[in-house]
Design a protein around this motif. Structure first.
Motif, mmCIF file in Angstrom:
data_model
loop_
_atom_site.group_PDB
_atom_site.id
_atom_site.type_symbol
_atom_site.label_atom_id
_atom_site.label_comp_id
_atom_site.label_asym_id
_atom_site.label_seq_id
_atom_site.Cartn_x
_atom_site.Cartn_y
_atom_site.Cartn_z
ATOM 1 N N SER A 7 5.679 43.239 5.607
ATOM 2 C CA SER A 7 5.615 44.382 6.522
ATOM 3 C C SER A 7 6.902 44.557 7.324
ATOM 4 O O SER A 7 7.241 45.677 7.711
ATOM 5 N N VAL A 10 9.088 46.469 4.845
ATOM 6 C CA VAL A 10 8.515 47.767 4.501
ATOM 7 C C VAL A 10 8.746 48.773 5.623
ATOM 8 O O VAL A 10 8.979 49.958 5.363
ATOM 9 N N ASP A 11 8.705 48.331 6.864
ATOM 10 C CA ASP A 11 8.896 49.246 7.988
ATOM 11 C C ASP A 11 10.284 49.875 8.006
ATOM 12 O O ASP A 11 10.478 50.934 8.577
ATOM 13 N N LYS A 15 8.566 54.737 2.910
ATOM 14 C CA LYS A 15 7.221 54.299 2.507
ATOM 15 C C LYS A 15 6.770 54.919 1.190
ATOM 16 O O LYS A 15 6.190 54.241 0.349
ATOM 17 N N ILE A 18 8.373 53.212 -1.747
ATOM 18 C CA ILE A 18 7.834 51.860 -1.919
ATOM 19 C C ILE A 18 6.472 51.914 -2.598
ATOM 20 O O ILE A 18 6.187 51.130 -3.502
ATOM 21 N N MET A 19 5.628 52.855 -2.170
ATOM 22 C CA MET A 19 4.297 52.948 -2.755
ATOM 23 C C MET A 19 4.347 53.325 -4.234
ATOM 24 O O MET A 19 3.607 52.765 -5.050
ATOM 25 N N TYR A 56 2.397 46.977 -1.020
ATOM 26 C CA TYR A 56 1.760 48.295 -1.079
ATOM 27 C C TYR A 56 0.843 48.506 0.119
ATOM 28 O O TYR A 56 0.825 49.579 0.723
ATOM 29 N N ALA A 59 2.788 49.271 3.283
ATOM 30 C CA ALA A 59 3.308 50.643 3.273
ATOM 31 C C ALA A 59 2.189 51.652 3.496
ATOM 32 O O ALA A 59 2.365 52.632 4.221
ATOM 33 N N SER A 62 1.188 51.632 7.127
ATOM 34 C CA SER A 62 2.251 52.202 7.948
ATOM 35 C C SER A 62 2.298 53.721 7.825
ATOM 36 O O SER A 62 2.506 54.423 8.819
#
Length: 82
Positions: A7, A10-11, A15, A18-19, A56, A59, A62
């Motif tokens: 996380s 990912v932040d 997003k 990434i997904m 995943y 993301a 988030s």
């Protein structure tokens, strides 16, 4: 296990990208699970699947904050966990 570490990274990244990448990696890893020649290779694929799922999930959670209004956020989080 890897979720808190994932996380953090990912932040800082986009997003949506990434997904999408995680979904394609998940498809490849599941195919690898099917064709794994031995137990050790299978365990590596299981670890990779868990890692990609953690990334995943981070993301997804988030992006939920940015797409849902504040007054509906508790219900959206509850529904996404089901």
């Amino acid at each position: 296990m890897i979720g808190p570490f994932a996380s953090v990274f990912v932040d800082r990244l986009p997003k949506k990208k990434i997904m999408v990448i995680c979904l394609f990696l998940s498809i490849l890893i599941v195919a690898g699970l099917f064709f794994a020649p031995n137990l050790y290779t299978l365990l590596i694929f299981v670890f990779l699947k868990g890692t990609v799922a953690a990334i995943y999930d981070s993301a997804r959670q988030s992006i939920l904050r940015y797409t849902i209004r504040d007054n509906h956020l508790p219900q959206a989080v509850t529904l996404s966990q089901l």
